[in-house]
Design an enzyme around this catalytic site. Structure first.
Site, PDB file in Angstrom:
ATOM      1  N   HIS A 158       0.852  -9.544  -3.010  1.00  0.00           N
ATOM      2  CA  HIS A 158       1.972  -9.100  -3.272  1.00  0.00           C
ATOM      3  C   HIS A 158       2.581  -9.777  -4.420  1.00  0.00           C
ATOM      4  O   HIS A 158       3.751  -9.462  -4.944  1.00  0.00           O
ATOM      5  CB  HIS A 158       2.995  -8.873  -2.050  1.00  0.00           C
ATOM      6  CG  HIS A 158       2.645  -7.995  -1.122  1.00  0.00           C
ATOM      7  ND1 HIS A 158       2.232  -6.874  -1.336  1.00  0.00           N
ATOM      8  CD2 HIS A 158       2.185  -8.273   0.309  1.00  0.00           C
ATOM      9  CE1 HIS A 158       1.880  -6.248  -0.181  1.00  0.00           C
ATOM     10  NE2 HIS A 158       1.681  -6.989   0.857  1.00  0.00           N
ATOM     11  N   ASP A 194      -6.774  -4.624   1.723  1.00  0.00           N
ATOM     12  CA  ASP A 194      -5.441  -4.823   2.902  1.00  0.00           C
ATOM     13  C   ASP A 194      -4.793  -3.487   3.116  1.00  0.00           C
ATOM     14  O   ASP A 194      -4.674  -2.296   2.315  1.00  0.00           O
ATOM     15  CB  ASP A 194      -4.496  -5.797   2.015  1.00  0.00           C
ATOM     16  CG  ASP A 194      -3.511  -6.397   3.055  1.00  0.00           C
ATOM     17  OD1 ASP A 194      -3.472  -7.305   3.636  1.00  0.00           O
ATOM     18  OD2 ASP A 194      -2.387  -5.530   3.206  1.00  0.00           O
ATOM     19  N   HIS A 196      -1.688  -2.974   3.043  1.00  0.00           N
ATOM     20  CA  HIS A 196      -0.411  -2.748   2.044  1.00  0.00           C
ATOM     21  C   HIS A 196      -1.118  -2.973   0.392  1.00  0.00           C
ATOM     22  O   HIS A 196      -2.010  -3.438   0.418  1.00  0.00           O
ATOM     23  CB  HIS A 196       0.505  -3.862   2.220  1.00  0.00           C
ATOM     24  CG  HIS A 196       1.077  -3.964   3.840  1.00  0.00           C
ATOM     25  ND1 HIS A 196       0.530  -4.941   4.558  1.00  0.00           N
ATOM     26  CD2 HIS A 196       2.000  -3.222   4.146  1.00  0.00           C
ATOM     27  CE1 HIS A 196       1.249  -4.904   5.609  1.00  0.00           C
ATOM     28  NE2 HIS A 196       2.094  -3.985   5.418  1.00  0.00           N
ATOM     29  N   ASP A 283      -5.285  -6.039   8.499  1.00  0.00           N
ATOM     30  CA  ASP A 283      -4.153  -5.080   8.959  1.00  0.00           C
ATOM     31  C   ASP A 283      -4.258  -3.665   8.930  1.00  0.00           C
ATOM     32  O   ASP A 283      -3.389  -2.991   9.364  1.00  0.00           O
ATOM     33  CB  ASP A 283      -2.807  -5.879   8.379  1.00  0.00           C
ATOM     34  CG  ASP A 283      -2.694  -6.006   6.888  1.00  0.00           C
ATOM     35  OD1 ASP A 283      -3.892  -5.457   6.216  1.00  0.00           O
ATOM     36  OD2 ASP A 283      -1.795  -6.079   6.126  1.00  0.00           O
TER      37      ASP A 283
HETATM   38  C1  SP5 Z   1       0.184  -9.922   2.847  1.00  0.00           C
HETATM   39  C2  SP5 Z   1       0.676  -8.755   3.512  1.00  0.00           C
HETATM   40  O1  SP5 Z   1      -0.003  -8.094   4.394  1.00  0.00           O
HETATM   41  N1  SP5 Z   1       1.938  -8.481   3.452  1.00  0.00           N
HETATM   42  C3  SP5 Z   1       2.674  -7.866   4.110  1.00  0.00           C
HETATM   43  C4  SP5 Z   1       4.116  -7.657   4.109  1.00  0.00           C
HETATM   44  C5  SP5 Z   1       4.768  -6.668   5.124  1.00  0.00           C
HETATM   45  N2  SP5 Z   1       6.422  -7.131   5.064  1.00  0.00           N
HETATM   46  C6  SP5 Z   1       6.937  -5.925   5.683  1.00  0.00           C
HETATM   47  C7  SP5 Z   1       6.533  -4.957   6.507  1.00  0.00           C
HETATM   48  C8  SP5 Z   1       7.280  -3.952   7.238  1.00  0.00           C
HETATM   49  C9  SP5 Z   1       6.689  -2.978   7.957  1.00  0.00           C
HETATM   50  N3  SP5 Z   1       6.998  -3.000   9.384  1.00  0.00           N
HETATM   51  C10 SP5 Z   1       5.955  -2.056  10.053  1.00  0.00           C
HETATM   52  C11 SP5 Z   1       6.241  -2.199  11.691  1.00  0.00           C
HETATM   53  C12 SP5 Z   1       5.361  -0.825  12.267  1.00  0.00           C
HETATM   54  N4  SP5 Z   1       5.223  -1.088  13.393  1.00  0.00           N
HETATM   55 ZN    ZN Z   2      -0.808  -6.351   4.332  1.00  0.00          ZN
END
Ligand code: SP5
Ligand code: ZN
Length: 342
Positions: A158, A194, A196, A283
């Site tokens: 990121h 990943d 994301h 993830d």
């Molecule tokens: C490197 C990496 O995987 N960074 C990820 C950063 C994500 N941060 C915010 C995520 C917010 C999403 N929350 C979802 C909850 C679902 N149960």
């Molecule tokens: Zn991620």
């Protein structure tokens, strides 16, 4: 296979993160590496070695030198006036064109894109060690023409040229790709699997054609980082057509993932890279607390096998994966595909 890791990468341990309006315990914890190291040793996946010492120059082709100086000294600037973790709370809107503020509060917003991750006393040493692990893994991959695993933490994909966010400070995958080019590769591909979107890697190489960036990830319409990762983002200038985004459905299973990965691998193959960097996040696992996909541990192994079939030397860089109890097994399942000699 050789595995590169520096114990200093454990030190960074923010206590909390800002998540959907609440402050919750930090997901990206040092326990992640413990789970992985334990499983690597139990499965005898390979020898773990520390990175060699690098000059800061390995960062400056992929990060802004002023951003690097900021990260290196941010804690010092913050702790001179505040206690607790350094966190941004104000950002320029897209229409503002500010110079770098001299205030630490202004600088934190200038050099970040979200409020999920703070900077602590140990953040720089861990992020710098993580980037060096990626650099060393790239060197080993190039010298031996074999797959190497960089156990990076904090993660990197990121992190943009001059912005931290999403638990990432220095973009290890970008550092690895740039090392491969500097060592003599003429084309490199970064494949990001990943959950994301790897917005930072995309941004760093967006106008370059020496690095193809391909990412499969949850559709940004519904998933973090929301503002990047759309299929229409294909690169600009020299980099036009050298960026591939494959947004996947929220409840993606292996049938959907496998078909899209297969198509993406064909495009990577067509670009004939001399080496690839895999931004690997676990993830995508079905019970990851930050993800919504439905992949199993075995599916992660299949993904590894599909990537190995490219028959191209790979640097595997760890990104996310937050289901701690299953993390070691998930990473091991993926790595096993790369562990036998190429
Ligand atoms: C490197 C990496 O995987 N960074 C990820 C950063 C994500 N941060 C915010 C995520 C917010 C999403 N929350 C979802 C909850 C679902 N149960
Ligand atoms: Zn991620």
């Amino acid at each position: 296979m050789q595995i590169v890791f520096d114990p200093r990468q454990r030190a960074h341990a923010p206590g909390s993160e800002f998540h959907r309006g609440k402050t919750i315990p930090y997901f990206e914890s040092p326990a992640r590496v413990d789970s992985i190291l334990q499983e690597i040793q139990r499965c005898e996946l390979g020898q773990i070695t520390p990175p060699t010492e690098h000059s800061i120059d390995i960062l400056t082709r992929v990060h802004d030198p002023d951003y690097v100086s900021f990260l290196r000294t941010a804690w010092q600037q913050w702790s001179a006036v505040e206690t607790g973790e350094a966190k941004p709370h104000v950002w320029p809107s897209p229409s503002m064109r500010p110079p770098v503020p001299s205030s630490i509060y202004g600088k934190l917003g200038f050099y970040s894109f979200d409020a999920t991750c703070g900077i602590t006393e140990t953040t720089w040493q861990s992020a710098w060690a993580s980037a060096q692990s990626a650099a060393s893994a790239a060197e080993l991959t190039w010298e031996n023409q074999r797959h190497t695993f960089a156990l990076c933490r904090p993660p990197g994909h990121h992190a943009e040229r001059k912005a931290f966010g999403g638990y990432c400070y220095l973009n290890s995958a970008a550092v690895a790709a740039q090392r491969l080019l500097n060592l003599g590769a003429s084309r490199v591909a970064v494949l990001d699997v990943d959950y994301h979107h790897g917005n930072g890697t995309q941004e760093i190489f967006y106008d370059r054609r020496d690095v193809l960036v391909a990412s499969l990830h949850a559709d940004p319409r519904v998933a973090y980082p929301y503002f990047s990762g759309y299929a229409g983002e294909t690169g600009v200038g020299d980099g036009e057509s050298a960026n591939i985004n494959v947004p996947l459905s929220e409840r993606c299973d292996m049938a959907e993932y496998g078909e899209n990965l297969s198509n993406t691998l064909q495009r990577v193959h067509d670009d004939s890279p001399d080496a690839i960097v895999v931004s690997f996040g676990a993830d995508t696992f079905q019970s990851d607390p930050l993800g919504t996909f439905r992949l199993t541990t075995e599916d992660l192994g299949r993904i590894g096998q599909m990537i190995v079939a490219l028959n191209t030397p790979a640097v595997i860089v760890l990104e996310g994966g937050y289901a701690i109890e299953a993390l070691g097994a998930n990473v091991a399942a993926f790595l096993r595909a790369f562990a036998s000699p190429k």
